[in-house]
Motif scaffolding. Structure first.
Motif, PDB file in Angstrom:
ATOM      1  N   PRO A  44       0.810  -1.228   0.000  1.00  9.31           N
ATOM      2  CA  PRO A  44       0.000   0.000   0.000  1.00  9.31           C
ATOM      3  C   PRO A  44       0.841   1.275   0.000  1.00  9.31           C
ATOM      4  O   PRO A  44       0.481   2.260  -0.643  1.00  9.31           O
ATOM      5  CB  PRO A  44      -0.807  -0.104   1.309  1.00  9.31           C
ATOM      6  CG  PRO A  44      -0.847  -1.563   1.615  1.00  9.31           C
ATOM      7  CD  PRO A  44       0.474  -2.100   1.136  1.00  9.31           C
TER       8      PRO A  44
ATOM      9  N   ARG B 256       0.935   4.310  -2.847  1.00 10.36           N
ATOM     10  CA  ARG B 256       0.699   5.697  -2.436  1.00 10.36           C
ATOM     11  C   ARG B 256       1.866   6.603  -2.819  1.00 10.36           C
ATOM     12  O   ARG B 256       1.669   7.753  -3.213  1.00 10.36           O
ATOM     13  CB  ARG B 256       0.462   5.767  -0.937  1.00 10.36           C
ATOM     14  CG  ARG B 256       0.039   7.168  -0.488  1.00 10.36           C
ATOM     15  CD  ARG B 256      -0.057   7.292   0.989  1.00 10.36           C
ATOM     16  NE  ARG B 256       1.305   7.230   1.518  1.00 10.36           N
ATOM     17  CZ  ARG B 256       1.621   6.814   2.720  1.00 10.36           C
ATOM     18  NH1 ARG B 256       0.701   6.413   3.537  1.00 10.36           N
ATOM     19  NH2 ARG B 256       2.866   6.778   3.117  1.00 10.36           N
ATOM     20  N   GLU B 257       3.101   6.109  -2.713  1.00  8.38           N
ATOM     21  CA  GLU B 257       4.283   6.929  -2.964  1.00  8.38           C
ATOM     22  C   GLU B 257       4.721   6.944  -4.426  1.00  8.38           C
ATOM     23  O   GLU B 257       5.637   7.686  -4.780  1.00  8.38           O
ATOM     24  CB  GLU B 257       5.454   6.438  -2.097  1.00  8.38           C
ATOM     25  CG  GLU B 257       5.211   6.571  -0.612  1.00  8.38           C
ATOM     26  CD  GLU B 257       5.040   8.018  -0.181  1.00  8.38           C
ATOM     27  OE1 GLU B 257       5.754   8.894  -0.704  1.00  8.38           O
ATOM     28  OE2 GLU B 257       4.180   8.269   0.682  1.00  8.38           O
TER      29      GLU B 257
ATOM     30  N   PRO C 183       0.131   6.980  -8.818  1.00  5.73           N
ATOM     31  CA  PRO C 183      -0.498   5.945  -7.994  1.00  5.73           C
ATOM     32  C   PRO C 183      -1.515   5.084  -8.738  1.00  5.73           C
ATOM     33  O   PRO C 183      -1.617   3.894  -8.476  1.00  5.73           O
ATOM     34  CB  PRO C 183      -1.169   6.741  -6.867  1.00  5.73           C
ATOM     35  CG  PRO C 183      -0.356   7.987  -6.772  1.00  5.73           C
ATOM     36  CD  PRO C 183       0.038   8.299  -8.186  1.00  5.73           C
TER      37      PRO C 183
ATOM     38  N   ARG D 125      -1.152   1.195  -8.784  1.00  6.85           N
ATOM     39  CA  ARG D 125      -2.244   0.399  -8.223  1.00  6.85           C
ATOM     40  C   ARG D 125      -2.695  -0.673  -9.225  1.00  6.85           C
ATOM     41  O   ARG D 125      -2.840  -1.844  -8.873  1.00  6.85           O
ATOM     42  CB  ARG D 125      -3.430   1.307  -7.861  1.00  6.85           C
ATOM     43  CG  ARG D 125      -4.578   0.618  -7.193  1.00  6.85           C
ATOM     44  CD  ARG D 125      -5.709   1.589  -6.843  1.00  6.85           C
ATOM     45  NE  ARG D 125      -5.233   2.729  -6.058  1.00  6.85           N
ATOM     46  CZ  ARG D 125      -5.110   3.981  -6.522  1.00  6.85           C
ATOM     47  NH1 ARG D 125      -5.453   4.273  -7.754  1.00  6.85           N
ATOM     48  NH2 ARG D 125      -4.653   4.939  -5.742  1.00  6.85           N
TER      49      ARG D 125
END
Length: 182
Positions: free
Chosen positions: A97, A101-102, A106, A110
């Protein structure tokens, strides 16, 4: 024999550093030094630290252990997460996760990560459900387990023995694996 690209040299230098020191304990400067290049070149060829980590991470998100045939697959996947916690090994499920996020993008990270892990779980459990719903639920359970064990340090062995945790949580994951309704 072909010469390795600079990006491959950087990834090969990053793997042992991330494995030994983890994401937070490894710097771009560390990787650059180990690869014999500048930090700027590392960033140019890999994007962000999170993208470097994702590219250097093992191709399999901790699923190699799950191919053993001495117990049902749901239990094996949980056993692998718990045993990595107990030995303080790298845990893909706990960092995934944060990597998403970073990432520079994203949404792309993802989609790429989801495709990679859901596809592997689907193959492992023989999931042919609509939208691979069973596999997505298994991924969700593994992310929750790993995040709880690693990030929040919940359920340490002195609170619940590892064997009990594996039995209890393994039963949950196995129920999803076996659910014909999904």
């Amino acid at each position: 024999m072909t010469e390795r690209s600079t990006r491959e040299v950087i990834l090969d230098a990053a793997r042992p550093l991330f494995a030994e020191r983890g994401f937070n304990g490894t710097t771009i400067r560390d990787v650059a030094e180990a690869a014999g290049v500048s930090p700027a070149l590392v960033m140019k060829l890999t994007g962000s630290k999170a993208e470097l980590f994702q590219a250097a991470a093992p191709d399999s998100p901790g699923l190699a252990e799950a191919v053993r045939h001495d117990e049902p697959v749901g239990y094996r996947m949980v056993r692998a997460v718990v045993e990595r916690r107990d030995s303080d090994d790298y845990e893909f499920w706990a960092v995934a996760p944060f990597l998403v996020r970073e990432a520079t993008d994203p949404a792309v990270a993802r989609a790429r990560t989801s495709e990679r892990v859901v596809g592997r779980i689907a193959a492992l459990i023989g999931d042919r459900s609509a939208g691979t719903a069973r596999s997505q639920m298994v991924v969700t359970l593994l992310l929750g387990l790993a995040g709880s064990l690693r990030t929040f340090e919940m359920l340490p062995p002195d609170v619940i023995p590892s064997a009990t945790l594996i039995e209890t949580y393994g039963r949950l994951v196995q129920a999803v694996v076996d659910d014909p309704e999904l």
